[in-house]
Every structure is written in structure tokens, then in C-alpha cells.
Write an enzyme that holds these catalytic residues in place. Structure first.
Site, short mmCIF file in Angstrom:
data_model
loop_
_atom_site.label_atom_id
_atom_site.label_comp_id
_atom_site.label_asym_id
_atom_site.label_seq_id
_atom_site.Cartn_x
_atom_site.Cartn_y
_atom_site.Cartn_z
N ASP A 100 -4.74 -1.61 -0.07
CA ASP A 100 -5.26 -0.24 -0.18
C ASP A 100 -6.53 -0.29 -1.03
O ASP A 100 -6.49 -0.78 -2.17
CB ASP A 100 -4.20 0.65 -0.87
CG ASP A 100 -4.21 2.07 -0.32
OD1 ASP A 100 -3.12 2.58 0.02
OD2 ASP A 100 -5.31 2.64 -0.21
N ASP A 193 -8.84 4.46 0.96
CA ASP A 193 -8.37 5.74 0.41
C ASP A 193 -9.49 6.78 0.36
O ASP A 193 -10.55 6.52 -0.22
CB ASP A 193 -7.85 5.46 -1.03
CG ASP A 193 -7.12 6.64 -1.60
OD1 ASP A 193 -6.11 7.05 -1.02
OD2 ASP A 193 -7.56 7.16 -2.64
N GLU A 246 -8.73 6.43 5.42
CA GLU A 246 -7.99 7.69 5.28
C GLU A 246 -9.07 8.74 5.14
O GLU A 246 -9.77 8.80 4.12
CB GLU A 246 -7.08 7.70 4.05
CG GLU A 246 -6.26 8.98 4.02
CD GLU A 246 -5.91 9.45 2.63
OE1 GLU A 246 -6.60 9.08 1.68
OE2 GLU A 246 -4.93 10.19 2.51
N HIS A 315 3.28 7.99 2.56
CA HIS A 315 3.75 8.26 1.20
C HIS A 315 3.31 9.62 0.66
O HIS A 315 3.72 10.04 -0.42
CB HIS A 315 3.25 7.16 0.27
CG HIS A 315 1.75 7.16 0.16
ND1 HIS A 315 0.91 6.78 1.20
CD2 HIS A 315 0.95 7.53 -0.84
CE1 HIS A 315 -0.33 6.92 0.83
NE2 HIS A 315 -0.36 7.39 -0.39
N ASP A 316 2.43 10.29 1.47
CA ASP A 316 1.95 11.61 1.04
C ASP A 316 2.60 12.75 1.83
O ASP A 316 2.46 13.92 1.46
CB ASP A 316 0.44 11.75 1.30
CG ASP A 316 -0.40 10.91 0.36
OD1 ASP A 316 -1.52 10.54 0.76
OD2 ASP A 316 0.07 10.60 -0.75
#
Ligand code: ISL
Ligand code: CA
Length: 538
Positions: A100, A193, A246, A315-316
Site C-alpha cells: 500500500d 492510497d 484508490e 477495509h473501509d
């Protein structure tokens, strides 16, 4: 220029949130040795890549998305040697590791920021300082500025996540070094990210908005495209690797502007439009799930975007079986229907840890049970706006990111950890867990494994075209086809029996009700079918 493998297009990605995956030393926190101990399980799923959420040095204000040391490992998760062992052990199992890349901001405990607080430091311009704050608001609610001394610094997330100043050429230099550090260790690329907000064109006040005032000054700016092109030409092109961005708030066109080959920027992006079809204004104001809106959004992205990164949870996000299915009466049926969608669309499928066994939203009893910084922030803001407590409770139960962060349910008791888990484990692990499902042929896990094998053996599913046939009354029918084969995928996204409005001829390849004959003209609740069309009849 390095020859690029196409694993990122032909393979399947499994996302691991390290804190919640597997604890090897009974401190209640998932860790890298724990992941290594489960690599055979991941390999047995049949996936090709692991996207590992951050394991870098961090004070864990945002569970690792607040990095204080990009080239070190959070001691709670292990050591650099263990990280190198994970890369090696994964490779032995034909699994590539994707890290990430969190470079919109660092932790406020990163040495750069500690130095930057001194106005005379050469690190001052590593971050964004102003004499007085503008009106921008944070993704986590409230002002996007906090004060140190007599100046303010920008943080589009928590106040412990100061934004890096990408107008400063030193940042490009520093981040390129960090990327090479990890690529030289043999990773296969990066999930980037919030990568489309890293360049701020100006610090002018923004147009007043319900959420994210100021976004027009940093959302998908030209300066961001320039940065992405340089990261690609000056670093990524030297390695066999890929990137998935993302990218918040992008339309299909804005997605293509980031991923079309001729743009030479990212390889693919996570869009959010399908994840915004059950909300008004922002994710905290959820509406009843509308499958028609959802499937039309997905079909638009399938037809308009060059290459999709297909995901239903991470995970969000809340757990997909609770959000888009039925985690009570039709748990198996709706989880396997969603699996069929996720794994037959065009583009790279992403599966989030626990999705393959139908893990559900959390069973938190009180606000204290939640750990997520965003959840606590939203609670404070909602209370300050005098929202009734019962309404805030419902908001948080449906949308908190902790819904996806309860520890992985390996068996019916203490499979995740021998210690007290950092976040409460869902009581339904007694019935929803890997061990139980590995024993049963008729399980969500078995269905995922069958689907994954099917997808990986089918050129048509990997590279074939997509065509929507029917998107009404909660029924989603589409085709995946090429010169050799045509598959029709039929999904009832509701708990009601539905009439099948299209006549099919051909053989059933997979059915979540285990049917083998195309007899009935109606679909059962959450029924999913994939049919190999009989081409001779044309
Ligand atoms: O919560 C979200 C999904 O609806 C988004 O607002 C999310 O916070 C946003 O997409 C950014 O997410 C990424 O950056 C954040 C971090 O908290 C998230 O975990 C990460 O996925 C800041 O690094
Ligand atoms: Ca541990």
C-alpha cells in the site's frame, strides 16, 4: 524498460488487513508471521496476488494509513526480515505481494513532520502550512487544518495525518526512493492510497459543500497526472509491477484519464460510484439498497472503463453480504450470488479477507467497542450537531469501517489469537468460520474456490467482452463473450422469487442452488446462474 507480466490482468487479488488477519504471538494483534502461517490457505483459495494494507512504522492513529517510517516495519506486525520472508514464502507459492503506497500524507510522528514544525527547517515545505486556515473540510469531518505555533497545517484526513506538499520537488525524490526500496525487495507493485488528491493546485477557499469543501482544488488535478506519469517513467517502468489507484470521486471518464495505456499513469483504479448507490450525499446517510441502481452503475463502468478493479468490500467498506445481500435468512445464497458477480465481471477481481466465508457486519454493543478514528470523529460531530443518540447508533452500525475490521474467523473459538483481540470478534464466528466451511462442500468458501478455478481457466471470463442483457426488478443478466464462447450470468439480487425474462439455451456451468437443468422460468431468492450458451442454435 522491463517486460511486464500480465498477472495483474489475468489473476485475482486477495486483500489482507494485517491487524485483523492472524495473530502469531498472542498479543491480540495480527502480524506478519501470522500471515506467513496462513499462506497455504491463501494459495489454496487460488488467488495470485496479496494486497497487503500498510505494515510500515506507524503510531496506528489510522491503523497504518499514518506512516511514520516508510522503510521500516511496525514492530507490532514484525520485523523487516519477517517481511522479506513473507515476500519469499509467497513467491514460493506463486503469490505476488502488492504493498500500500500511502503518500498523500504521513503520520505527524514521521521525522519529516517533526522537523517541519520548525519554520526554519529545510523540511518545512515537505508539508502544507498557512498563516490562517482556508475553509476546506476533512474526509473525517470538521476542519482540514490544525495549528502548530502561529501557523496551520493541512490534513485532509485525521489531524495526525498531515498532507505532503507535492508542489515541493523534494517529495518526488523521497517517494521515488521509497518505491524503489520496496520494488527492489521483489514486490509486484502498489495499491496507491487516495492517489488522485495528492496535488493541490491552490489553497483558495472552496465552494461551500455538505462534505469536502475545497475538493475542486485537489481532486484529480493536472499536477497529479504529471506526478503519476513521472512515477511511472522514472521508477515503475524499471520493474515488473503494476499499480491500482484508490481514486475517490472519479467518474468513468476520470478513471480512463488515469489508466488508458496512452496516459502512461496507473494500470487500474478502484471507483466508488457503485459504492455510493445506497447513500444520499455521503456514506453516513445510507438509504435502502437499490439493486437496479447498483447494477446499472456496474454495467456503466464495465462498458466505459478501460480495465476495472472489481470489488464489493474492503477495509473501509461494510461487509457486502450484510449491505447488498441478506446475512440472516439467505446468508449462503446472497453471499454466493455476490461472489458470482464479483468473479464473472470484466476486469481484475479483488476479494477482501473474510469475504470468501461471508463474514458479516460487526456486532458491536457500544461506542467503546469501535476503534476506528473516523467512527469516533463522526460520533463527536453528530453529537455536536445534536443528532439523536439512537440515530447516531444506527448510522455507525451501518457504516463504520470497523464492520470490515473484526478479526478473521478461522474457527469457532480463538482461531485468530490466543490473546485478547484488539477489536472484538463477531460472535457469529461460532457458525461462520473457515474451519467449518472447509469441511463442507456446500459452503461459501467452497463456492468461491470453484468460481476462482472456473474464472482462471476461462479466457472468455478473463478477457472477453461484457454486454448487459437485463437490469430490472432486481434481476441482473449480462453476458461475457468472445469468438469461442458466450456465457450468460443471471443474478437475482433480491429475496423475492423473480420471473426470468430471457430464454436461455445451453448448459449450466455454475448454480448457487446446485441446479443442473434450465427448466424453471423463475429465479429463487438470490439465485445465481452461469450458463454456457449453445452457439449451434444461431
Ligand atoms: O471511508 C471511505 C470509504 O467510503 C473513504 O472516505 C476513505 O476514507 C477514502 O476512500 C480514503 O481511504 C484511504 O485513505 C484513508 C484511510 O483512512 C483509508 O483506510 C484508506 O483506504 C487515509 O489514508
Ligand atoms: Ca501479534
Amino acid at each position: 524498460m522491463n517486460t511486464k507480466s500480465d498477472t495483474w490482468k489475468k489473476g485475482i487479488v486477495y486483500q489482507i488487513y494485517p491487524r485483523s488477519f492472524m495473530d502469531s504471538n498472542a498479543d491480540g494483534i495480527g502480524d506478519i508471521p501470522g500471515i506467513i502461517s496462513k499462506l497455504d490457505y491463501v494459495q489454496n483459495l487460488g488467488v495470485d496476488m496479496i494486497w497487503l494494507s500498510p505494515v510500515y512504522g506507524s503510531p496506528n492513529d489510522d491503523n497504518g494509513y499514518d506512516v511514520s517510517n516508510y522503510v521500516g516495519i511496525n514492530k507490532e506486525y514484525g520485523t523487516m526480515e519477517e517481511m522479506e520472508l513473507l515476500i519469499k514464502e509467497a513467491k514460493l507459492r506463486n503469490i505476488k505481494i502488492v504493498m500500500d503506497l500511502v503518500v498523500n500524507h504521513t503520520s505527524d510522528e514521521h521525522p519529516w513532520f517533526i522537523e517541519s514544525k520548525n519554520p526554519l527547517s529545510p523540511y518545512r515545505d515537505y508539508y502544507i502550512w498557512a498563516k490562517k486556515p482556508n475553509n476546506w473540510t476533512s474526509f473525517f469531518g470538521g476542519s482540514a487544518w490544525d495549528q502548530v505555533g502561529d501557523e496551520y497545517y493541512l490534513h485532509l484526513f485525521s489531524k495526525k495525518q498531515p498532507d505532503l506538499n507535492w508542489n515541493n520537488p523534494k517529495i518526488m525524490e523521497e517517494i521515488q526512493k521509497i518505491m524503489r526500496f520496496w520494488l527492489d525487495k521483489g514486490i509486484y507493485g502498489f495499491r496507491c492510497d487516495v492517489i488522485n488528491i495528492i496535488y493541490k493546485t491552490s489553497l483558495e477557499n472552496g465552494k461551500k459543500r455538505f462534505v469536502l469543501t475545497g475538493k475542486e482544488h485537489y481532486h484529480s488535478q493536472e499536477g497529479c497526472h504529471d506526478i503519476l506519469r513521472r512515477l511511472r517513467s522514472e521508477v515503475l517502468n524499471d520493474y515488473d509491477c503494476f499499480t491500482v489507484g484508490e481514486t475517490v470521486m472519479v467518474t468513468p471518464k476520470e478513471a480512463n484519464d488515469l489508466i488508458l495505456p496512452e496516459r502512461k499513469e496507473l494500470d487500474m483504479v478502484f471507483g466508488f460510484e457503485h459504492m455510493e448507490t445506497d447513500q444520499i450525499n455521503n456514506k453516513w446517510f445510507k438509504t435502502k439498497f437499490n439493486p437496479n441502481k447498483f447494477m446499472k452503475t456496474i454495467a456503466t463502468w464495465q462498458q466505459e472503463v478501460h480495465w476495472n478493479a472489481n470489488y464489493l468490500e474492503n477495509h473501509d467498506q461494510p461487509r457486502s453480504v450484510s449491505r447488498f445481500g441478506d446475512d440472516k435468512k439467505y446468508h449462503y445464497e446472497s453471499a454466493t450470488m455476490l461472489a458470482t458477480l464479483n468473479l464473472t465481471l470484466k476486469g481484475t477481481p479483488f476479494i477482501y479477507q473474510g469475504q470468501e466465508i461471508g463474514m458479516t457486519n460487526g456486532d458491536f454493543k457500544s461506542l467503546e467497542d469501535y476503534q476506528d478514528v473516523e467512527t469516533h470523529r463522526i460520533y463527536q460531530i453528530a453529537r455536536s450537531l445534536h443528532f439523536p443518540k439512537w440515530y447516531i447508533k444506527k448510522m455507525i452500525e451501518r457504516t463504520s469501517r470497523d464492520n470490515a475490521r473484526q478479526p478473521m474467523q478461522w474457527n469457532d473459538s480463538n482461531g485468530f489469537s490466543k490473546g485478547k483481540p484488539w477489536l472484538k470478534i463477531n460472535a457469529n464466528q461460532s457458525v461462520i468460520n473457515v474451519e467449518t466451511q472447509e469441511r463442507e462442500d456446500h459452503s461459501i468458501l467452497s463456492y468461491y474456490k470453484t468460481l476462482i478455478r472456473l474464472r482462471k481457466s476461462s479466457e472468455t471470463l478473463i478477457s472477453g467482452s461484457f454486454k448487459p442483457l437485463y437490469m430490472k426488478c432486481g434481476v441482473f443478466i449480462y453476458q461475457r463473450y468472445d469468438d469461442n464462447k458466450t456465457y450468460s450470468i443471471v443474478l437475482n439480487m433480491t429475496r423475492k422469487p423473480k420471473k426470468v425474462p430471457v430464454k436461455f439455451k445451453g448448459s449450466i456451468i455454475i448454480s448457487n442452488y446446485g441446479i443442473t437443468e434450465l427448466s424453471s422460468t423463475s429465479l429463487k431468492p438470490f439465485e445465481a446462474l452461469m450458463i454456457l450458451e449453445d452457439m449451434k442454435n444461431d
